[in-house]
Design an enzyme around this catalytic site. Structure first.
Site, PDB file in Angstrom:
ATOM      1  N   GLU A 226      -8.931  22.206 -20.075  1.00 37.21           N
ATOM      2  CA  GLU A 226      -8.997  22.456 -21.512  1.00 37.21           C
ATOM      3  C   GLU A 226     -10.358  23.035 -21.896  1.00 37.21           C
ATOM      4  O   GLU A 226     -11.367  22.685 -21.297  1.00 37.21           O
ATOM      5  CB  GLU A 226      -8.764  21.137 -22.270  1.00 37.21           C
ATOM      6  N   GLU A 337      -5.945  19.858 -32.559  1.00 44.88           N
ATOM      7  CA  GLU A 337      -5.635  18.437 -32.356  1.00 44.88           C
ATOM      8  C   GLU A 337      -6.599  17.614 -33.193  1.00 44.88           C
ATOM      9  O   GLU A 337      -7.789  17.927 -33.283  1.00 44.88           O
ATOM     10  CB  GLU A 337      -5.802  18.078 -30.870  1.00 44.88           C
TER      11      GLU A 337
END
Length: 422
Positions: A226, A337
Site C-alpha cells: 500500500e 479509508e
C-alpha cells in the site's frame, strides 16, 4: 484480662497496618517497575528504529529527519537480508527498459531544482549513499496500544467489495470509498492522487488515500502492498498530511508496518522521506495539488518497486516478504479509508479526501486520476472492468469517470457525520 485483651487488639491493629503498608509498597513497586519496564521496552525499540545518522535535519513541522547510511537502514535487521546486495535501480520499468537518463532528467534539471513536496527540504538534504528517515520519538511509541503494535494497522482494514454485510462493517470500524479491479493477474498499479488535509475527530482515527495491491484471500493470509497519503494523529502526533507506505503478508497480524518502522522495504532514494509531511496541500475552490504513485514488479528480480512523482524511484519490497504477491496481485484498489470509532455513539465526523462529496467535482472534491494497471508484459494499461465500492454512501461516496486528459478517474470522499449519516 482487660489489659491482655487491649494488647492483643493493639497487636492485631499493628499487624493490619503492617500488612496495609506492605501491600501499598508492593503495589507502588509493581507500578514503578511496570513503568520502568515499559520505559526500557520503548527505549530498546527506539534504538532499534533510529539508526545512527551522518546528519540530522530539523523540519519546520517538528520532525527530525536523520540521514542514515543506506546499508544501515532497518531493512537489514531482517535475518534474510543480512547478505542482501542492494539493487540500486530496477532492471525494468513499466514504460520500457529502465533508463538512468529518465531519472536524471526529472530529478536533476540543469535550470533549477525540481519541487519536492516535503517540508524538511527547506532546511537541508541528505547526501547520495544515505536515506532520509523520520526520527521516531518516545511519544510516538507511547501513543500505540503496545510497543509491539507501534507502526502497524489493526486487523481487517481492507475494503471487501464482495461482502458488505453490516456486521462486518461495524466490526472493523473502517470505512472506504474505492474503485477496484479483480479477476486477472496484475503486476503493478499507478495513479495520481489529489492531496488534502482532512479533519480528524478523534486521535485514534485516521484518514488516508492510497493504492492497495492485494494477493491471497481476505482471511489470515492476505498479502498487501500500500502507498499514498494519510493524516494520522495517533501515528505521527499531529494532523499533517504525510506520504506513507504499508505492507503485510498475513492480513495485518504479525508481519509488516508503515514506512520504515520494521524490516522490509529497502529504500534507495536520498530525496524522499517516508512518513514526512507533504506540502502544499489542496484548498477548497483554490489551487489543487496531487502526487503520482507507481508500484510495479520487476520481471527479472521479482521485487516490488515504488516510484513517487515522475522520477523518484524510492526503493523496493523484496519478493521473499510475500507468499501470493511473489507472483502477482489478484486485486488492485484505489481510494480512501477512514476509521469510524463512533466515540459519542454517532458516526465520526472525520473527513475522507477533501471532506466533500464527489458530485461537487474539481477543486472541491478529492480525486484519483490516470488510474492504470501493469500487465504481464510490464506495460501500463487502462483498468478493465473498474468497479466501485463504499459501505455507507451517505457518509462517504465514490463516482467514476473517463476522459482524454484524466483517463480513468474518480472523485471520492465525504464529511462523515451529517443529517443523512447520523
Amino acid at each position: 484480662m482487660g489489659a491482655a485483651h487491649l494488647s492483643r487488639e493493639k497487636v492485631a491493629r499493628g499487624f493490619l497496618v503492617c500488612l496495609w503498608l506492605w501491600g501499598f509498597i508492593s503495589l507502588s513497586y509493581a507500578a514503578r517497575s511496570g513503568v520502568s519496564k515499559q520505559k526500557f521496552e520503548v527505549k530498546k525499540h527506539l534504538n532499534r528504529l533510529n539508526k545512527p545518522a551522518v546528519k540530522s535535519i530539523q523540519s519546520p513541522d517538528g520532525d527530525i529527519i536523520d540521514c542514515v547510511p543506506i546499508t544501515k537502514q532497518p531493512a537489514f535487521d531482517h535475518p534474510f537480508l543480512k547478505d542482501h546486495k542492494i539493487q540500486m535501480k530496477p532492471n525494468y520499468h513499466p514504460e520500457g527498459l529502465f533508463d538512468d537518463n529518465k531519472v536524471s532528467s526529472t530529478t536533476k534539471s540543469k535550470d533549477k531544482e525540481p519541487h519536492i513536496p516535503q517540508l524538511w527540504h527547506r532546511y537541508g538534504k541528505c547526501a547520495e549513499g544515505t536515506i532520509p528517515m523520520r526520527r521516531t520519538k518516545e511519544d510516538d511509541v507511547l501513543r500505540a496500544s503496545s510497543v509491539k503494535r507501534y507502526g502497524k494497522k489493526k486487523h481487517r482494514t481492507v475494503p471487501l467489495p464482495k461482502s458488505a454485510e453490516p456486521d462486518l462493517i461495524n466490526q472493523s470500524g473502517h470505512q472506504h470509498a474505492i474503485a477496484y479491479v479483480e479477476g486477472d493477474k496484475y503486476y503493478g498499479a499507478k495513479a495520481t492522487i489529489n492531496v488534502w488535509e482532512p479533519k480528524i475527530q478523534q486521535q485514534n482515527e485516521f484518514s488516508l488515500s492510497q493504492i492497495w495491491l492485494l494477493g491471497g484471500s481476505f482471511g489470515q493470509d492476505l498479502n498487501s502492498i500500500e502507498a499514498g497519503w494519510q493524516v494520522s494523529p495517533d501515528l505521527y502526533g499531529d494532523n499533517n498530511t504525510r506520504l506513507f507506505t504499508y505492507w503485510t503478508s498475513d492480513a495485518y497480524q504479525a508481519t509488516g508496518c508503515y514506512n520504515l518502522l520494521c524490516s522490509g522495504f529497502i529504500q534507495i532514494n536520498s530525496d524522499i522521506a517516508m512518513g514526512a509531511s507533504i506540502s502544499p496541500v489542496s484548498g477548497y475552490r483554490n489551487s489543487q495539488y496531487d502526487i503520482s504513485i507507481l508500484i510495479w514488479k520487476d520481471p527479472k528480480e521479482g521485487h516490488w518497486w515504488m516510484q513517487f512523482g515522475n522520477g523518484y524511484v524510492l526503493g523496493y519490497w523484496p519478493s521473499f516478504l510475500f507468499s501470493y504477491l511473489t507472483e502477482s496481485a489478484s486485486m488492485i484498489e484505489w481510494g480512501g479509508e477512514v476509521v469510524n470509532s463512533q466515540a459519542d455513539g454517532h458516526h465520526t465526523s472525520t473527513q475522507m479526501g477533501s471532506g466533500r462529496f464527489p458530485e461537487e467535482g474539481f477543486s472541491k472534491a478529492s480525486y484519483f486520476r490516470n488510474i492504470q494497471v501493469v500487465d504481464s508484459s510490464n506495460n501500463l494499461k487502462a483498468p478493465k472492468g473498474l468497479g466501485t465500492f463504499t459501505e455507507q454512501s451517505n457518509c462517504y461516496d465514490v463516482q467514476p469517470g473517463n476522459n482524454d486528459d484524466w483517463g480513468h478517474f474518480f472523485y471520492y470522499g465525504g464529511p462523515g457525520k451529517n443529517e443523512n449519516c447520523p
